[in-house]
Design a protein around this motif. Structure first.
Motif, PDB file in Angstrom:
ATOM      1  N   ASN A 178      79.241 121.775 -11.117  1.00 39.94           N
ATOM      2  CA  ASN A 178      78.660 123.469 -10.050  1.00 39.94           C
ATOM      3  C   ASN A 178      79.471 124.388 -11.187  1.00 39.94           C
ATOM      4  O   ASN A 178      79.839 125.130 -10.946  1.00 39.94           O
ATOM      5  CB  ASN A 178      78.408 122.783  -9.639  1.00 39.94           C
ATOM      6  N   LEU A 261      69.784 120.756  -9.588  1.00 33.22           N
ATOM      7  CA  LEU A 261      70.528 122.197  -9.011  1.00 33.22           C
ATOM      8  C   LEU A 261      70.878 122.350 -10.061  1.00 33.22           C
ATOM      9  O   LEU A 261      71.058 123.893 -10.420  1.00 33.22           O
ATOM     10  CB  LEU A 261      71.825 121.697  -8.346  1.00 33.22           C
ATOM     11  N   ILE A 273      70.524 117.711  -6.202  1.00 30.24           N
ATOM     12  CA  ILE A 273      71.248 117.276  -4.483  1.00 30.24           C
ATOM     13  C   ILE A 273      70.281 116.357  -4.334  1.00 30.24           C
ATOM     14  O   ILE A 273      69.710 116.290  -4.686  1.00 30.24           O
ATOM     15  CB  ILE A 273      70.741 118.625  -4.359  1.00 30.24           C
ATOM     16  N   ARG A 305      65.908 128.639  -7.708  1.00 29.60           N
ATOM     17  CA  ARG A 305      67.829 128.087  -7.986  1.00 29.60           C
ATOM     18  C   ARG A 305      68.731 129.698  -8.146  1.00 29.60           C
ATOM     19  O   ARG A 305      67.828 130.503  -8.665  1.00 29.60           O
ATOM     20  CB  ARG A 305      67.535 127.461  -8.578  1.00 29.60           C
TER      21      ARG A 305
END
Length: 344
Positions: A178, A261, A273, A305
């Protein structure tokens, strides 16, 4: 687009959805089958046949509506004997345990802290008019219990564990994946003061001071969320949470409500997600029909986002003032505009 096999909910996938159906896309009607609700055999690609009784139903004639053909077995409402979801017991100890609320002197009953924080927030807002705002929880502790019980009811009915943060599970994406620096485009950087506001919302939820929202079951829309008090424009409603996985692992997944995401320049690093196992109230906020003017007018929440200290996060934020009793809606489609919502 994917939906669960048999459910009492409207299920939604929000990334990499297939193109819209058209009336003659399959070139054929369904001569031997017809919809039990409308009596028509048209729109054959949207006509489901029950795997038990062989009766047919259009996706858009079902209540709640389904948005795509299930991959596995499907059973009609008569064969599944759908009932109203069982209410979560309105008992404080059960709710505290379900949401893992911190037991401390700063508990739900501590009204003085709420009032102090509200005064502090009002001062901060006056200095930075267009920054994000923390939600104001309902002051009545009993009403907050009812709000949390409504969410617990929806989570239990959908077989979902409560979580208020992104989760990284074995066999899925690692937290190190991430990385906001991999984003192709379309992500904003969350300023420091807004990060503090987001953290305040998280701390309030940990203490049982939940957003002023109620989850209700609608026979057409399934579970849906409505405001339980006035919510001001730019208020953080909630973060969109769930298990984080690579999009490449989920393109043929039967999970519902997946959210983009990370839209990476390298598609193999794109993340989604997945709230089907662990989630919060964001899962039950419904989408608008963005193919109709009336549908677009209903939107009162935006999905954004953000790059938060180098990690990707997704927030649902009020995009106008929301009245008490008003249902929450946002546009599922990002800049990809791939999600079909014409039957919402």
């Amino acid at each position: 687009m994917a939906v669960a096999k048999s459910t009492t909910m409207v299920l939604r996938r929000r990334t990499r959805a297939p193109k819209r159906y058209s009336e003659d896309e399959d070139g054929l009607g369904c001569e031997d089958a017809y919809c039990e609700r409308c009596g028509s055999g048209d729109f054959g690609s949207k006509l489901l046949l029950c795997d038990k009784c062989d009766k047919g139903y259009h996706l858009f004639c079902l209540r709640p509506i389904l948005v795509s053909v299930p991959k596995g077995s499907w059973f009609c409402p008569s064969c599944t004997n759908i009932k109203q979801p069982q209410l979560f017991p309105l008992v404080q100890t059960k709710i505290v345990d379900f949401f893992r609320i911190r037991r401390s002197s700063e508990s739900m009953e501590n009204q003085s802290n709420i009032k102090k924080r509200k005064r502090a927030c009002s001062l901060a807002v006056s200095k930075r008019k267009r920054k994000l705002l923390a939600y104001n929880p309902t002051e009545d502790p009993q009403r907050r219990l009812e709000q949390m019980a409504s969410l617990a009811t929806a989570l239990k009915a959908s077989g979902t564990e409560y979580s208020d943060g992104l989760t990284y599970r074995p066999g899925m994406a690692l937290r190190s994946a991430n990385c906001a620096a991999l984003e192709k485009g379309g992500m904003q950087i969350l300023p420091k003061e807004d990060i503090e506001t987001l953290n305040l919302c998280k701390k309030m939820m940990e203490k049982g001071e939940c957003p002023p929202l109620m989850v209700v079951f609608d026979p057409v829309e399934g579970f849906t969320v409505q405001a339980d008090r006035y919510i001001k424009d730019l208020t953080i409603i909630t973060e969109y949470v769930g298990d984080v996985d690579y999009l490449k692992n989920r393109e043929n997944d039967d999970g519902d409500s997946m959210m983009t995401l990370l839209h990476a320049s390298n598609p193999s690093k794109s993340l989604v997600i997945c709230p089907d196992k662990r989630s919060n109230i964001a899962r039950f906020v419904n989408g608008i029909n963005n193919f109709s003017p009336d549908g677009r007018k209903k939107q009162n929440v935006k999905c954004v986002r953000y790059d938060v200290n180098g990690e990707c996060r997704v927030l649902l934020i009020a995009n106008r003032d929301i009245r008490k009793g008003e249902r929450l809606y946002y546009d599922y489609n990002g800049y990809e505009h791939e999600y079909p919502t014409e039957h919402f």
